[in-house]
Write an enzyme that holds these catalytic residues in place. Structure first.
Site, PDB file in Angstrom:
ATOM      1  N   THR A 295       0.831  -1.209   0.000  1.00 20.64           N
ATOM      2  CA  THR A 295       0.000   0.000   0.000  1.00 20.64           C
ATOM      3  C   THR A 295       0.866   1.259   0.000  1.00 20.64           C
ATOM      4  OG1 THR A 295      -0.092  -0.311   2.385  1.00 20.64           O
ATOM      5  CG2 THR A 295      -2.047  -0.953   1.134  1.00 20.64           C
ATOM      6  N   ASP A 296       2.126   1.147   0.432  1.00 22.72           N
ATOM      7  CA  ASP A 296       2.918   2.385   0.609  1.00 22.72           C
ATOM      8  C   ASP A 296       3.138   3.118  -0.702  1.00 22.72           C
ATOM      9  OD1 ASP A 296       4.874   0.528  -0.279  1.00 22.72           O
ATOM     10  OD2 ASP A 296       6.369   1.087   1.245  1.00 22.72           O
TER      11      ASP A 296
ATOM     12  N   GLY B  21      18.684 -10.175   3.751  1.00 20.36           N
ATOM     13  CA  GLY B  21      17.970 -10.734   2.593  1.00 20.36           C
ATOM     14  C   GLY B  21      16.753 -11.570   2.935  1.00 20.36           C
TER      15      GLY B  21
ATOM     16  N   LEU C 129      13.411  -8.501   6.429  1.00 21.69           N
ATOM     17  CA  LEU C 129      13.276  -7.770   7.689  1.00 21.69           C
ATOM     18  C   LEU C 129      13.915  -6.380   7.590  1.00 21.69           C
ATOM     19  CD1 LEU C 129      13.903 -10.730  10.161  1.00 21.69           C
ATOM     20  CD2 LEU C 129      11.727  -9.673   9.569  1.00 21.69           C
ATOM     21  N   SER C 130      14.173  -5.961   6.352  1.00 21.21           N
ATOM     22  CA  SER C 130      14.642  -4.602   6.066  1.00 21.21           C
ATOM     23  C   SER C 130      16.025  -4.271   6.599  1.00 21.21           C
ATOM     24  CB  SER C 130      13.640  -3.562   6.594  1.00 21.21           C
ATOM     25  OG  SER C 130      12.512  -3.576   5.802  1.00 21.21           O
TER      26      SER C 130
ATOM     27  N   SER D 284      18.367  -3.537   4.666  1.00 22.15           N
ATOM     28  CA  SER D 284      18.861  -2.424   3.839  1.00 22.15           C
ATOM     29  C   SER D 284      18.342  -1.094   4.371  1.00 22.15           C
ATOM     30  CB  SER D 284      18.499  -2.623   2.368  1.00 22.15           C
ATOM     31  OG  SER D 284      17.115  -2.754   2.211  1.00 22.15           O
TER      32      SER D 284
ATOM     33  N   ASP E  75       9.753   1.063   4.869  1.00 24.62           N
ATOM     34  CA  ASP E  75      10.842   0.461   5.645  1.00 24.62           C
ATOM     35  C   ASP E  75      11.757   1.525   6.255  1.00 24.62           C
ATOM     36  OD1 ASP E  75       9.669  -1.745   4.554  1.00 24.62           O
ATOM     37  OD2 ASP E  75      11.226  -2.087   3.057  1.00 24.62           O
TER      38      ASP E  75
ATOM     39  N   TYR F 245       8.154  -7.352  -7.931  1.00 28.68           N
ATOM     40  CA  TYR F 245       7.806  -6.135  -7.193  1.00 28.68           C
ATOM     41  C   TYR F 245       7.540  -4.961  -8.143  1.00 28.68           C
ATOM     42  CZ  TYR F 245       8.095  -2.536  -3.548  1.00 28.68           C
ATOM     43  OH  TYR F 245       7.831  -1.490  -2.695  1.00 28.68           O
TER      44      TYR F 245
HETATM   45  C1  GLA Z   1       9.063  -3.952   0.555  1.00 27.94           C
HETATM   46  C2  GLA Z   1       9.261  -2.492   0.208  1.00 27.94           C
HETATM   47  C3  GLA Z   1       8.242  -1.618   0.950  1.00 27.94           C
HETATM   48  C4  GLA Z   1       6.818  -2.128   0.740  1.00 27.94           C
HETATM   49  C5  GLA Z   1       6.743  -3.637   0.991  1.00 27.94           C
HETATM   50  C6  GLA Z   1       5.393  -4.206   0.635  1.00 27.94           C
HETATM   51  O1  GLA Z   1       9.352  -4.182   1.902  1.00 27.94           O
HETATM   52  O2  GLA Z   1      10.564  -2.082   0.555  1.00 27.94           O
HETATM   53  O3  GLA Z   1       8.362  -0.277   0.536  1.00 27.94           O
HETATM   54  O4  GLA Z   1       6.355  -1.809  -0.536  1.00 27.94           O
HETATM   55  O5  GLA Z   1       7.733  -4.349   0.269  1.00 27.94           O
HETATM   56  O6  GLA Z   1       4.414  -3.723   1.499  1.00 27.94           O
END
Ligand code: GLA
Length: 380
Positions: free
Chosen positions: A37-38, A124, A127-128, A130, A174, A226
């Site tokens: 949704t972002d 990878g 869990l973000s 990056s 993120d 994506y």
């Molecule tokens: C990844 C992207 C986010 C978001 C999610 C899906 O984590 O980095 O910005 O789009 O996917 O919600």
């Protein structure tokens, strides 16, 4: 100081022959609800996790190997390697390089510095990690150079680094979560206005654990669907004469068909679920929150088509074991899923998941339990 912050500090001293001037750290995140949704201008509800990437920063003038003129040097304790600032090379160093570049683009002068990184965010797995390295770098440089950039603007700078330097077309969730989440709370973010508010999330009081399952199916965002999902959403919005799918209503869906219909239906329903989920959290009705998590997963599986057999198996097992709620988290295409499980039943639940994965012939999953943790911080 946290363990990662200490390690970054020691590493800095070892590599650059002087004490760092400061150390900052930033967490990874899980998204509780509000997926894909972002970048449609919608709502998300992430929380930070107690896994972080720390960076110690200083001028680095005393290091034995430094040549004149001074150049920025980046060292990773985890990869045990030094990188220069200048060349993009598809390594971990592209994230701090991207932040330096994006800060320059935003008009901030970044003079040469030295930095040592150490972290414990699983890499990878969605869990973000990056976003954590970007957020830690941005906050550290802001403090080191006394720039006084606000956190929302730092998040925008980090997203710019990810989009235009690293080359991944992600939304802002993120980076924003890593910089602005608060301990003990989830963060409701309106990705259009970039206004956010913390929503208290006392899982312990509710007797629940947040179990994260890493399916061990690696997903590189750049290699996945994506960008394709994002493009379809933009096309659907154009067909409806809207700037973003955030503004689409259920009635608008009648005007769409095929992929555009399915993707837009997910976005419209998911935005509504986020707002309902916040209401449920605010009055402490976790059963309703969990029902929305399951509904989110079904929508991501059937309409957005970003789930995998592993993620579906996890969510099905959660359902069979009476978990309050479960869903994939992050982009999908592999990576992690989450479940809210009664505290006393987590061991039994993860055993059941391991067994289900083994029966399907999947990789052994890894499990974590997280409590909502603090966002990025400067430690000294
Ligand atoms: C990844 C992207 C986010 C978001 C999610 C899906 O984590 O980095 O910005 O789009 O996917 O919600």
């Amino acid at each position: 100081m946290r363990e990662t912050e200490q390690r970054a500090t020691w590493t800095y001293t070892e590599q650059f022959g002087e004490e760092p001037e400061l150390v900052a750290s930033a967490p990874g995140r899980v998204n509780l609800i509000g997926e894909h949704t972002d970048y449609n201008g919608g709502f998300v509800l992430p929380c930070a996790i107690d896994r972080r990437i720390a960076v110690a920063v200083g001028p680095g003038r005393r290091g034995g190997f430094q040549t004149r003129p001074y150049q920025t040097r980046l060292y990773s304790a985890d990869f045990d390697e030094m990188r220069q600032i200048d060349e993009k090379d598809s390594s971990w160093a592209d994230y701090p390089r991207g932040v330096v570049w994006a800060m320059g683009e935003a008009g901030h002068e970044i003079r040469p510095f030295s930095a040592a990184f150490a972290g414990n965010v699983p890499l990878g797995s969605g869990l973000s990690s990056s976003a954590a390295i970007e957020a830690a770098t941005a906050l550290a440089l802001d403090a080191f150079f006394g720039l006084g950039v606000g956190r929302t603007d730092l998040a925008v700078i980090c997203q710019r680094a990810e989009n235009d330097y690293v080359g991944v077309g992600s939304g802002i969730m993120d980076q924003y979560a890593s910089l602005l989440c608060e301990a003990g709370a989830a963060l409701l973010l309106d990705c259009r206005s970039l206004e956010a508010r913390s929503v208290p999330l006392d899982l312990e009081a509710a007797g629940l654990a947040l179990v994260v399952c890493d399916t061990r199916v690696e997903r590189g965002l750049a290699d996945t669907g994506y960008n394709d999902r994002r493009a379809t959403c933009e096309r659907a919005a154009r067909m409806l004469g809207l700037e973003e799918l955030r503004d689409a209503t259920e009635r608008d869906l009648d005007l769409l068909s095929e992929a555009e219909l399915k993707r837009a239906r997910h976005v419209v329903s998911e935005n509504a679920r986020v707002l309902e989920a916040v209401e449920a959290l605010e009055i402490g009705v976790f059963d309703e929150f969990g029902r929305l998590m399951y509904a989110s997963h079904a929508s991501l599986r059937d309409d957005y088509e970003v789930s995998t057999p592993e993620l579906d198996t996890f969510v099905r097992t959660a359902q069979q074991h009476g978990a309050t709620g479960a869903r994939l988290t992050g982009a999908g295409f592999g990576g992690c899923a989450i479940a809210l499980v009664p505290m006393s039943e987590t061991a039994e639940f993860t055993d059941a998941c391991e067994q289900a994965f083994a029966e399907c012939g999947f990789e052994d999953p890894a499990f974590y339990e997280f409590v909502p943790a603090a966002g990025a911080e400067v430690a000294n």
